[in-house]
Write an enzyme that holds these catalytic residues in place. Structure first.
Site, PDB file in Angstrom:
ATOM      1  N   GLU A  33     -15.804  22.096  35.067  1.00 30.20           N
ATOM      2  CA  GLU A  33     -15.794  23.317  33.962  1.00 30.20           C
ATOM      3  C   GLU A  33     -17.149  23.037  33.268  1.00 30.20           C
ATOM      4  O   GLU A  33     -16.488  23.933  31.992  1.00 30.20           O
ATOM      5  CB  GLU A  33     -14.104  23.254  33.247  1.00 30.20           C
ATOM      6  CG  GLU A  33     -13.411  22.994  34.326  1.00 30.20           C
ATOM      7  CD  GLU A  33     -12.104  23.149  33.707  1.00 30.20           C
ATOM      8  OE1 GLU A  33     -12.257  22.896  32.408  1.00 30.20           O
ATOM      9  OE2 GLU A  33     -10.887  23.125  34.406  1.00 30.20           O
TER      10      GLU A  33
ATOM     11  N   GLU B  63      -7.468  20.608  43.302  1.00 29.88           N
ATOM     12  CA  GLU B  63      -6.633  21.207  41.962  1.00 29.88           C
ATOM     13  C   GLU B  63      -5.192  21.558  42.601  1.00 29.88           C
ATOM     14  O   GLU B  63      -4.835  22.835  41.582  1.00 29.88           O
ATOM     15  CB  GLU B  63      -6.914  21.214  40.717  1.00 29.88           C
ATOM     16  CG  GLU B  63      -8.125  20.190  40.935  1.00 29.88           C
ATOM     17  CD  GLU B  63      -8.427  20.245  38.674  1.00 29.88           C
ATOM     18  OE1 GLU B  63      -7.403  20.940  37.724  1.00 29.88           O
ATOM     19  OE2 GLU B  63      -9.331  20.066  38.695  1.00 29.88           O
TER      20      GLU B  63
HETATM   21  C1  GLA Z   1      -8.300  21.136  34.920  1.00 31.16           C
HETATM   22  C2  GLA Z   1      -8.648  19.943  34.849  1.00 31.16           C
HETATM   23  C3  GLA Z   1      -7.516  18.338  35.512  1.00 31.16           C
HETATM   24  C4  GLA Z   1      -5.765  18.959  34.546  1.00 31.16           C
HETATM   25  C5  GLA Z   1      -5.981  20.483  35.299  1.00 31.16           C
HETATM   26  C6  GLA Z   1      -5.097  20.562  33.950  1.00 31.16           C
HETATM   27  O1  GLA Z   1      -8.295  21.592  35.815  1.00 31.16           O
HETATM   28  O2  GLA Z   1      -9.752  19.408  36.079  1.00 31.16           O
HETATM   29  O3  GLA Z   1      -7.978  17.151  35.223  1.00 31.16           O
HETATM   30  O4  GLA Z   1      -6.066  18.071  33.721  1.00 31.16           O
HETATM   31  O5  GLA Z   1      -7.237  21.089  34.462  1.00 31.16           O
HETATM   32  O6  GLA Z   1      -4.006  19.073  34.034  1.00 31.16           O
END
Ligand code: GLA
Length: 377
Positions: A170, A278
């Site tokens: 990010e 994710e």
């Molecule tokens: C982001 C991070 C993850 C997690 C999510 C929310 O996407 O990459 O590690 O912390 O936020 O929990």
């Protein structure tokens, strides 16, 4: 034929029919009325496509969660245990216990592990950015040296056991303005140099590891273009990056199939592999306001009862179906799909006064209707 023989033949036929119903793809659990679960899991349905992973906490590695993990998944990600803060709480102190437990569990069950993550603006320890003698912010030189020490130590420890790392998480700005980089402490101290450096350090520590840039909202045109621009710059500068992680924290109406395809195609055109890192699908559409916070001095209003309505179920099922149809279609580009959390019992989205139901297993760890859509192909 004797009556006895006829009877044995009938019994045999009934038995064969029962076995057939039990083993028919997609039917095994329903046929058994959800009491005896078949040993077939998502990973088996998808064995000719890509590994199916899940983000876990160390406490999930025992009991009913652990049984579900072993049956359904063949890849693990540490939900928090490998992030900079948890794994490296003080300059001269690493905390390995939780991360080791996850890697050991994966090894014991022949699963792969994606490392998550080596650099992020969140869950980073304060000491990293601070000079312990003066209490002031460190220089770029010091921060990059600390980053190098961190990455070298962590990647080395799991060399040969962790096949892929989210190296940078990010780093791109997330609003629709023209601002390119997120204005994090990393950026404020190092400019954008911390990105290539992180990849170089990781590659030096484990030249075989598959190295990822990982981000969210990558299906929205403005963010997608910025991420693409960063990836292209890295590739042109011969930085050792191999893949891009689309986090896929989605909801029932976002993204559309077309947006998802565009992203997979655009990132793949750079020669990078793509993973869905994710995945969860919130049952609340974009823009739906959360319950209002309590006014100062008043007791917070209790959250509304947590109900997974038939409408939510239907919309979520359609979104999951669209997602997995697309993933299968792009199986040459996609090298893994990981869910963020195991079941609706507990998700990071259950926050700020609102229960969510974003996964394929319900609060009793039973497959939801969306599960059966995902394995029906
Ligand atoms: C982001 C991070 C993850 C997690 C999510 C929310 O996407 O990459 O590690 O912390 O936020 O929990």
């Amino acid at each position: 034929m004797s009556i006895k023989r006829l009877l044995s033949l009938i019994i045999l036929a009934i038995f064969a029919m029962a076995v057939y119903i039990q083993c028919k793809p997609g039917n095994s659990m329903q046929a058994s009325n959800n009491t005896t679960l078949s040993q077939k899991g998502l990973k088996d349905y998808y064995k000719d496509f890509f590994p199916i992973g899940v983000a876990v906490r160390p406490e999930s590695l025992k009991g009913a969660d652990s049984a579900l993990i072993v049956r359904e998944f063949n890849s693990l990600t540490a939900e928090n245990a490998m992030k900079m803060g948890p794994i490296h709480p003080k300059e001269n102190e690493y905390y390995w216990k939780d991360a080791d437990a996850i890697v050991d569990f994966a090894q014991a069950h022949h699963m792969r592990v994606r490392g998550h993550n080596l650099l992020w603006h969140n869950q980073a320890p304060r000491w990293l950015f601070t000079d312990s003698a003066t209490g002031k912010q460190v220089t770029k030189k010091v921060l990059l040296q600390r980053l190098k020490d961190h990455i070298t130590t962590v990647v080395n420890r799991y060399k040969g056991k962790i096949y892929a790392w989210d190296v940078v998480n990010e780093a791109i700005n997330d609003d629709t303005s023209s601002r390119f980089m997120r204005n994090s402490l990393w950026y404020q101290i190092c400019g954008d140099d911390f990105i290539p450096k992180a990849f170089e350090y990781a590659h030096a520590a484990d030249p075989k590891a598959v190295l990822f840039y990982n981000d969210y909202n990558t299906e929205r045109a403005s963010k997608r273009d910025k991420v693409y621009r960063l990836l292209k710059q890295l590739i042109d500068a011969k930085v050792p990056i191999n893949a891009v992680g689309l986090q896929a924290h989605w909801n029932v109406n976002d993204p559309t199939g077309e947006q998802l395809r565009e992203s997979i195609e655009k990132f793949s055109s750079l020669g990078l592999k793509v993973q869905i890192t994710e995945l969860d699908i919130s049952v609340y559409p974009s823009g739906l306001p959360r319950p209002a916070p309590a006014a100062a001095g008043t007791a917070p209003t209790p959250p509304p009862p947590a109900v997974f309505t038939p409408e939510m179920e239907q919309k979520q099922l359609e979104q999951y179906k669209m997602a997995f149809n697309t993933f299968r279609e792009y199986k040459k580009n996609i090298t893994g799909v990981t869910f963020w959390n195991i079941s609706d019992r507990s998700s990071w989205l259950d926050t700020r006064g609102r229960k969510n139901f974003p996964l394929l297993f319900d609060q009793d760890r039973q497959p939801k209707k969306a599960y059966w859509e995902v394995v029906k192909f």
